[in-house]
Design an enzyme around this catalytic site. Structure first.
Site, PDB file in Angstrom:
ATOM      1  N   ASP A  36       0.863  -1.180   0.000  1.00  0.00           N
ATOM      2  CA  ASP A  36       0.000   0.000   0.000  1.00  0.00           C
ATOM      3  C   ASP A  36       0.902   1.233   0.000  1.00  0.00           C
ATOM      4  OD1 ASP A  36      -3.262   0.258   0.964  1.00  0.00           O
ATOM      5  OD2 ASP A  36      -2.052   2.095   1.000  1.00  0.00           O
ATOM      6  N   VAL A  63       1.187   2.427  -6.588  1.00  0.00           N
ATOM      7  CA  VAL A  63       0.979   1.730  -7.861  1.00  0.00           C
ATOM      8  C   VAL A  63       1.053   2.668  -9.070  1.00  0.00           C
ATOM      9  CG1 VAL A  63      -0.340  -0.186  -6.868  1.00  0.00           C
ATOM     10  CG2 VAL A  63      -1.553   1.836  -7.748  1.00  0.00           C
ATOM     11  N   ASN A  89      -5.837  -4.337  -6.439  1.00  0.00           N
ATOM     12  CA  ASN A  89      -6.997  -3.804  -5.711  1.00  0.00           C
ATOM     13  C   ASN A  89      -6.915  -2.297  -5.481  1.00  0.00           C
ATOM     14  OD1 ASN A  89      -9.203  -3.862  -3.423  1.00  0.00           O
ATOM     15  ND2 ASN A  89      -7.345  -3.044  -2.474  1.00  0.00           N
ATOM     16  N   TYR A 155     -13.329   7.918 -13.272  1.00  0.00           N
ATOM     17  CA  TYR A 155     -13.389   6.632 -12.563  1.00  0.00           C
ATOM     18  C   TYR A 155     -14.073   5.581 -13.438  1.00  0.00           C
ATOM     19  CZ  TYR A 155     -14.255   3.221  -8.815  1.00  0.00           C
ATOM     20  OH  TYR A 155     -14.287   2.077  -8.053  1.00  0.00           O
ATOM     21  N   LYS A 159     -12.216   2.173 -14.888  1.00  0.00           N
ATOM     22  CA  LYS A 159     -12.649   0.817 -14.518  1.00  0.00           C
ATOM     23  C   LYS A 159     -13.156   0.035 -15.742  1.00  0.00           C
ATOM     24  CE  LYS A 159     -11.763   0.888 -10.033  1.00  0.00           C
ATOM     25  NZ  LYS A 159     -10.822  -0.034  -9.382  1.00  0.00           N
TER      26      LYS A 159
HETATM   27  N1  LIG Z   1     -15.932   0.883  -1.870  1.00  0.00           N
HETATM   28  C1  LIG Z   1     -16.688   0.710  -2.929  1.00  0.00           C
HETATM   29  O1  LIG Z   1     -17.913   0.910  -2.882  1.00  0.00           O
HETATM   30  C2  LIG Z   1     -16.069   0.225  -4.214  1.00  0.00           C
HETATM   31  C3  LIG Z   1     -16.935  -0.198  -5.250  1.00  0.00           C
HETATM   32  C4  LIG Z   1     -16.402  -0.689  -6.423  1.00  0.00           C
HETATM   33  C5  LIG Z   1     -15.033  -0.793  -6.563  1.00  0.00           C
HETATM   34  N2  LIG Z   1     -14.204  -0.369  -5.592  1.00  0.00           N
HETATM   35  C6  LIG Z   1     -12.755  -0.536  -5.785  1.00  0.00           C
HETATM   36  O2  LIG Z   1     -12.237  -1.366  -4.781  1.00  0.00           O
HETATM   37  C7  LIG Z   1     -10.847  -1.123  -4.633  1.00  0.00           C
HETATM   38  C8  LIG Z   1     -10.506  -0.995  -3.154  1.00  0.00           C
HETATM   39  O3  LIG Z   1     -11.107   0.171  -2.629  1.00  0.00           O
HETATM   40  P1  LIG Z   1     -11.751   0.261  -1.179  1.00  0.00           P
HETATM   41  O4  LIG Z   1     -13.177   0.583  -1.372  1.00  0.00           O
HETATM   42  O5  LIG Z   1     -11.360  -0.905  -0.354  1.00  0.00           O
HETATM   43  O6  LIG Z   1     -11.071   1.627  -0.678  1.00  0.00           O
HETATM   44  P2  LIG Z   1     -10.127   2.018   0.529  1.00  0.00           P
HETATM   45  O7  LIG Z   1      -9.867   3.470   0.354  1.00  0.00           O
HETATM   46  O8  LIG Z   1     -10.686   1.556   1.833  1.00  0.00           O
HETATM   47  O9  LIG Z   1      -8.786   1.197   0.246  1.00  0.00           O
HETATM   48  C9  LIG Z   1      -7.981   1.492  -0.847  1.00  0.00           C
HETATM   49  C10 LIG Z   1      -6.516   1.338  -0.464  1.00  0.00           C
HETATM   50  O10 LIG Z   1      -5.729   1.643  -1.622  1.00  0.00           O
HETATM   51  C11 LIG Z   1      -4.646   2.447  -1.216  1.00  0.00           C
HETATM   52  N3  LIG Z   1      -4.174   3.245  -2.328  1.00  0.00           N
HETATM   53  C12 LIG Z   1      -4.775   4.334  -2.891  1.00  0.00           C
HETATM   54  N4  LIG Z   1      -3.990   4.813  -3.872  1.00  0.00           N
HETATM   55  C13 LIG Z   1      -2.897   4.017  -3.926  1.00  0.00           C
HETATM   56  C14 LIG Z   1      -1.735   4.016  -4.712  1.00  0.00           C
HETATM   57  N5  LIG Z   1      -1.513   4.961  -5.651  1.00  0.00           N
HETATM   58  N6  LIG Z   1      -0.820   3.045  -4.520  1.00  0.00           N
HETATM   59  C15 LIG Z   1      -1.024   2.111  -3.569  1.00  0.00           C
HETATM   60  N7  LIG Z   1      -2.082   2.074  -2.755  1.00  0.00           N
HETATM   61  C16 LIG Z   1      -3.004   3.024  -2.946  1.00  0.00           C
HETATM   62  C17 LIG Z   1      -5.168   3.290  -0.084  1.00  0.00           C
HETATM   63  O11 LIG Z   1      -4.088   3.778   0.730  1.00  0.00           O
HETATM   64  C18 LIG Z   1      -6.074   2.314   0.641  1.00  0.00           C
HETATM   65  O12 LIG Z   1      -5.377   1.597   1.647  1.00  0.00           O
HETATM   66  C19 LIG Z   1     -10.557   0.117  -5.468  1.00  0.00           C
HETATM   67  O13 LIG Z   1      -9.968  -0.276  -6.689  1.00  0.00           O
HETATM   68  C20 LIG Z   1     -11.924   0.712  -5.709  1.00  0.00           C
HETATM   69  O14 LIG Z   1     -11.978   1.465  -6.898  1.00  0.00           O
HETATM   70  C21 LIG Z   1     -14.699   0.157  -4.421  1.00  0.00           C
END
Ligand SMILES: NC(=O)c1ccc[n+]([C@@H]2O[C@H](COP(=O)([O-])OP(=O)(O)OC[C@H]3O[C@@H](n4cnc5c(N)ncnc54)[C@H](O)[C@@H]3O)[C@@H](O)[C@H]2O)c1
Length: 253
Positions: A36, A63, A89, A155, A159
């Site tokens: 992370d 990333v 992720n 976004y 995706k």
């Molecule tokens: N939460 C939702 O409703 C939802 C829905 C669909 C898809 N997603 C996707 O799920 C995935 C996880 O998101 P989440 O909801 O668990 O969010 P979250 O913010 O709780 O976790 C995301 C993590 O990614 C890390 N991160 C962000 N940018 C980064 C980078 N440049 N390099 C490395 N780490 C980085 C953050 O520090 C965090 O720990 C994402 O790809 C998000 O787009 C989320």
């Protein structure tokens, strides 16, 4: 245990779904490289895993930085000997901006993290998987990866691209023992709201119109269960596809 003897790399594993996936994979016997941008958060995930006698190491990885992504796979090999599973992720939200409001800067940032980072991690790990004759990739896309109504243009497009990368890769390497699938989570309770900025009232209003159809918010662990399925041999004939995990939200569209 479904992942006994396997090594997994998970990005964005300090929080939300990435954290839940790292915990679930470790419980199922995998050695996990917990990566992370937020190192302290990654270390917390690792502490929870190792506290249960399971195996994990933390690594700070942005990333969006090519060198970090290369180092991530190299570190997994140096630390655990190989990589069997890559979970892309890490991701960030936009501010629901429609195309008329998006800036170049925001567009580039969202794509760097959500799309280019995914491609680069896959490009780095594929030769290793080809050499082994097996390997699994799980990309966390979104219902925004096929719906136009779940976020802003950046976004949503980022995706949709992840879905394209997933399908192309699943097809291209299908005869080499490599599987590549995506999960499209619906609305999940995580910390992703913290990555939102410059929120467009207009865009959020439009996107919000579909939210009432989502039956409830999902939990990160419900996505981790789907990731475990796709990463394990239970999904041995599942390749190049997208598993929607949204409680039935998008069944309405
Ligand atoms: N939460 C939702 O409703 C939802 C829905 C669909 C898809 N997603 C996707 O799920 C995935 C996880 O998101 P989440 O909801 O668990 O969010 P979250 O913010 O709780 O976790 C995301 C993590 O990614 C890390 N991160 C962000 N940018 C980064 C980078 N440049 N390099 C490395 N780490 C980085 C953050 O520090 C965090 O720990 C994402 O790809 C998000 O787009 C989320």
């Amino acid at each position: 245990m479904k992942l006994a003897g396997k090594t997994a790399v998970v990005t964005g594993a300090a929080s939300g779904m990435g954290r839940a996936i790292a915990l679930r994979f470790a419980k199922e016997g995998a050695k996990v490289l917990v990566t992370d941008m937020n190192l302290a958060g990654a270390e917390e995930t690792v502490a929870e895993i190792t506290g249960k006698g399971q195996q994990a190491e933390a690594l700070q990885v942005n990333v969006a930085e090519a060198a970090d992504v290369e180092k991530m796979i190299d570190t997994a090999v140096e630390t655990f000997g190989t990589v069997d599973i890559l979970v892309n992720n890490a991701g960030i939200m936009d501010g629901f901006e429609p195309v008329g409001e998006i800036t170049d800067e925001k567009w580039d940032k969202i794509f760097a993290v959500n799309t280019t980072g995914v491609m680069r991690a896959m490009r780095k790990v594929i030769p290793l998987f080809q050499e082994k004759g097996r390997g699994v990739i799980v990309n966390i896309a979104s219902t925004g990866g096929f719906s136009g109504a779940h976020a802003g243009v950046a976004y949503g497009a980022s995706k949709h691209a992840v879905v394209g990368i997933t399908k192309n890769t699943g097809f291209m390497y299908a005869k080499e023992g490599i599987r590549c699938n995506a999960i499209a989570p619906g609305a999940i309770e995580t910390n992703i709201g913290a990555s939102m900025s410059n929120i467009s009232e207009f865009g959020m209003g439009r996107a919000g119109m579909t939210h009432g159809l989502s039956p409830r918010n999902g939990q990160a662990d419900e996505i981790a269960a789907a990731a475990l399925y796709l990463a394990s041999d239970d999904a041995s004939f599942v390749n190049g596809t997208v598993l929607t995990v949204d409680g039935g939200w998008t069944a309405a569209f």
